[in-house]
Design a protein around this motif. Sequence first.
Motif, PDB file in Angstrom:
ATOM      1  N   ARG A   2       0.832  -1.209   0.000  1.00  0.00           N
ATOM      2  CA  ARG A   2       0.000   0.000   0.000  1.00  0.00           C
ATOM      3  C   ARG A   2       0.867   1.260   0.000  1.00  0.00           C
ATOM      4  N   SER A   3       1.889   1.266   0.852  1.00  0.00           N
ATOM      5  CA  SER A   3       2.750   2.449   0.963  1.00  0.00           C
ATOM      6  C   SER A   3       3.529   2.690  -0.327  1.00  0.00           C
ATOM      7  N   SER A   4       3.943   1.610  -0.971  1.00  0.00           N
ATOM      8  CA  SER A   4       4.696   1.752  -2.206  1.00  0.00           C
ATOM      9  C   SER A   4       3.869   2.429  -3.285  1.00  0.00           C
ATOM     10  N   ASN A  55      10.607  -5.244   7.459  1.00  0.00           N
ATOM     11  CA  ASN A  55      11.964  -5.118   6.965  1.00  0.00           C
ATOM     12  C   ASN A  55      11.961  -5.042   5.454  1.00  0.00           C
ATOM     13  N   VAL A  56      12.474  -3.970   4.926  1.00  0.00           N
ATOM     14  CA  VAL A  56      12.638  -3.818   3.503  1.00  0.00           C
ATOM     15  C   VAL A  56      14.129  -3.813   3.251  1.00  0.00           C
ATOM     16  N   LYS A  57      14.574  -4.435   2.193  1.00  0.00           N
ATOM     17  CA  LYS A  57      16.008  -4.581   1.954  1.00  0.00           C
ATOM     18  C   LYS A  57      16.705  -3.233   2.088  1.00  0.00           C
ATOM     19  N   GLY A  58      17.576  -3.110   3.064  1.00  0.00           N
ATOM     20  CA  GLY A  58      18.337  -1.888   3.248  1.00  0.00           C
ATOM     21  C   GLY A  58      17.612  -0.826   4.052  1.00  0.00           C
ATOM     22  N   ALA A  59      16.388  -1.091   4.538  1.00  0.00           N
ATOM     23  CA  ALA A  59      15.653  -0.060   5.271  1.00  0.00           C
ATOM     24  C   ALA A  59      14.601  -0.732   6.135  1.00  0.00           C
ATOM     25  N   GLN A  60      13.928   0.064   6.963  1.00  0.00           N
ATOM     26  CA  GLN A  60      12.801  -0.424   7.741  1.00  0.00           C
ATOM     27  C   GLN A  60      11.642   0.526   7.558  1.00  0.00           C
ATOM     28  N   VAL A  61      10.444  -0.055   7.435  1.00  0.00           N
ATOM     29  CA  VAL A  61       9.231   0.739   7.309  1.00  0.00           C
ATOM     30  C   VAL A  61       8.384   0.426   8.516  1.00  0.00           C
ATOM     31  N   SER A  62       8.032   1.434   9.278  1.00  0.00           N
ATOM     32  CA  SER A  62       7.236   1.199  10.471  1.00  0.00           C
ATOM     33  C   SER A  62       5.782   1.012  10.090  1.00  0.00           C
ATOM     34  N   GLY A  63       5.018   0.479  11.038  1.00  0.00           N
ATOM     35  CA  GLY A  63       3.592   0.309  10.810  1.00  0.00           C
ATOM     36  C   GLY A  63       3.286  -0.900   9.970  1.00  0.00           C
ATOM     37  N   GLY A  64       3.955  -2.036  10.213  1.00  0.00           N
ATOM     38  CA  GLY A  64       3.751  -3.209   9.395  1.00  0.00           C
ATOM     39  C   GLY A  64       2.563  -4.052   9.806  1.00  0.00           C
ATOM     40  N   HIS A  65       1.647  -3.487  10.555  1.00  0.00           N
ATOM     41  CA  HIS A  65       0.489  -4.239  10.999  1.00  0.00           C
ATOM     42  C   HIS A  65      -0.388  -4.596   9.813  1.00  0.00           C
ATOM     43  N   VAL A  66      -0.851  -5.814   9.784  1.00  0.00           N
ATOM     44  CA  VAL A  66      -1.738  -6.251   8.721  1.00  0.00           C
ATOM     45  C   VAL A  66      -3.126  -6.416   9.291  1.00  0.00           C
ATOM     46  N   GLY A  67      -4.117  -5.847   8.627  1.00  0.00           N
ATOM     47  CA  GLY A  67      -5.487  -5.897   9.118  1.00  0.00           C
ATOM     48  C   GLY A  67      -6.050  -7.316   9.092  1.00  0.00           C
ATOM     49  N   THR A  68      -7.206  -7.492   9.696  1.00  0.00           N
ATOM     50  CA  THR A  68      -7.841  -8.793   9.734  1.00  0.00           C
ATOM     51  C   THR A  68      -8.065  -9.299   8.327  1.00  0.00           C
ATOM     52  N   PHE A 111       0.987   0.891 -11.144  1.00  0.00           N
ATOM     53  CA  PHE A 111       0.818  -0.350 -10.389  1.00  0.00           C
ATOM     54  C   PHE A 111       2.074  -0.633  -9.572  1.00  0.00           C
ATOM     55  N   VAL A 112       1.889  -1.431  -8.522  1.00  0.00           N
ATOM     56  CA  VAL A 112       3.010  -2.024  -7.799  1.00  0.00           C
ATOM     57  C   VAL A 112       2.758  -3.519  -7.740  1.00  0.00           C
ATOM     58  N   LEU A 113       3.836  -4.272  -7.811  1.00  0.00           N
ATOM     59  CA  LEU A 113       3.740  -5.729  -7.868  1.00  0.00           C
ATOM     60  C   LEU A 113       4.555  -6.351  -6.750  1.00  0.00           C
ATOM     61  N   CYS A 114       3.963  -7.334  -6.089  1.00  0.00           N
ATOM     62  CA  CYS A 114       4.681  -8.138  -5.103  1.00  0.00           C
ATOM     63  C   CYS A 114       4.532  -9.604  -5.489  1.00  0.00           C
ATOM     64  N   VAL A 115       5.646 -10.318  -5.589  1.00  0.00           N
ATOM     65  CA  VAL A 115       5.589 -11.758  -5.836  1.00  0.00           C
ATOM     66  C   VAL A 115       5.919 -12.482  -4.545  1.00  0.00           C
ATOM     67  N   SER A 116       5.354 -13.643  -4.388  1.00  0.00           N
ATOM     68  CA  SER A 116       5.610 -14.434  -3.186  1.00  0.00           C
ATOM     69  C   SER A 116       7.000 -15.045  -3.221  1.00  0.00           C
ATOM     70  N   GLU A 117       7.412 -15.583  -2.091  1.00  0.00           N
ATOM     71  CA  GLU A 117       8.712 -16.249  -2.016  1.00  0.00           C
ATOM     72  C   GLU A 117       8.795 -17.403  -3.025  1.00  0.00           C
ATOM     73  N   THR A 118       7.699 -18.130  -3.164  1.00  0.00           N
ATOM     74  CA  THR A 118       7.669 -19.243  -4.112  1.00  0.00           C
ATOM     75  C   THR A 118       7.900 -18.765  -5.539  1.00  0.00           C
ATOM     76  N   VAL A 119       7.216 -17.696  -5.924  1.00  0.00           N
ATOM     77  CA  VAL A 119       7.370 -17.156  -7.279  1.00  0.00           C
ATOM     78  C   VAL A 119       8.778 -16.612  -7.465  1.00  0.00           C
ATOM     79  N   TYR A 120       9.316 -15.961  -6.437  1.00  0.00           N
ATOM     80  CA  TYR A 120      10.683 -15.448  -6.536  1.00  0.00           C
ATOM     81  C   TYR A 120      11.662 -16.596  -6.798  1.00  0.00           C
ATOM     82  N   ASP A 121      11.522 -17.674  -6.039  1.00  0.00           N
ATOM     83  CA  ASP A 121      12.431 -18.814  -6.198  1.00  0.00           C
ATOM     84  C   ASP A 121      12.324 -19.434  -7.589  1.00  0.00           C
ATOM     85  N   ASP A 122      11.094 -19.533  -8.099  1.00  0.00           N
ATOM     86  CA  ASP A 122      10.863 -20.258  -9.344  1.00  0.00           C
ATOM     87  C   ASP A 122      11.032 -19.405 -10.596  1.00  0.00           C
ATOM     88  N   ALA A 123      10.743 -18.100 -10.509  1.00  0.00           N
ATOM     89  CA  ALA A 123      10.683 -17.291 -11.729  1.00  0.00           C
ATOM     90  C   ALA A 123      11.601 -16.073 -11.736  1.00  0.00           C
TER      91      ALA A 123
END
Length: 247
Positions: free
Chosen positions: A134-136, A227-240, A146-158
């Motif tokens: 959301r912040s990105s 934790n973001v590579k090389g930085a930290q972003v506060s407020g990482g709470h994820v809603g229900t 748009f912003v895109l996030c891939v899962s760990e599985t997708v990162y490993d495979d693709a």
Amino acid sequence: MTVVPARRTMLLFDIEDSQRHHDAGQQAIRQTLYDVVGALLEESGADEAACRTEYRGDGLFVLVDPAVRLPALLRQLLITLPEELAHRRQNHGHGAPVRLRVVLHRGTVVEDENDVVGSTLNSAFRLLDSDPLRSSLRGAGPGTDFVLCVSETVYDDAVWPGHKGIDREAFRQVVVPAKNGSRVLTGWLYAPERRGQGAEPSEAGPDSAARPGQTGPAAPGGAGVVNVKGAQVSGGHVGTLTNTFNG
């Protein structure tokens, strides 16, 4: 009827600030989303009849045709999606402009004629609704659609194997804290503007423990720090988590 779990590729889309549109506007951006996703799937070689597409709240959820190779789909996410969105932003007469959060994940789900369920699907929704994504998008310039996030599985495979057209240096790791007894989630945010910053990729290869961006366990209790590579972003709470999009 016996329902057999199957490994599927999942695409999730959420429209930013969709609630600011009136009814006609929401109908327009919904049609734009369908058009953009349709073009993306067509370019990736997907058979529309082999995909399951559901409009949920402010976004779209797709189980992709199993015949589509994951690297091919990811390449089209990086090429076709921004082209289609930019075209609509520049030419309002050809579909209402939208800005999207996007997640690509792969895992086992249980599907019947009524619904799709599974812990991997829940994880994909958690990534989609996470603060880093959301912040990105909120912090991106007006030319970013748009912003895109891939899962760990997708990162490993693709991503990590270095397939043609997929630059692994353009992805930065994000960690979503655990919530309500769930496990910590790792995703990879596509951030081409930060290419080359932070740690350099290891030469050891995709199966090495020295893979870039690998992190240890999250702080106890998921202490609201992402934790973001090389930085930290506060407020990482994820809603229900509910399997509903919240723009």
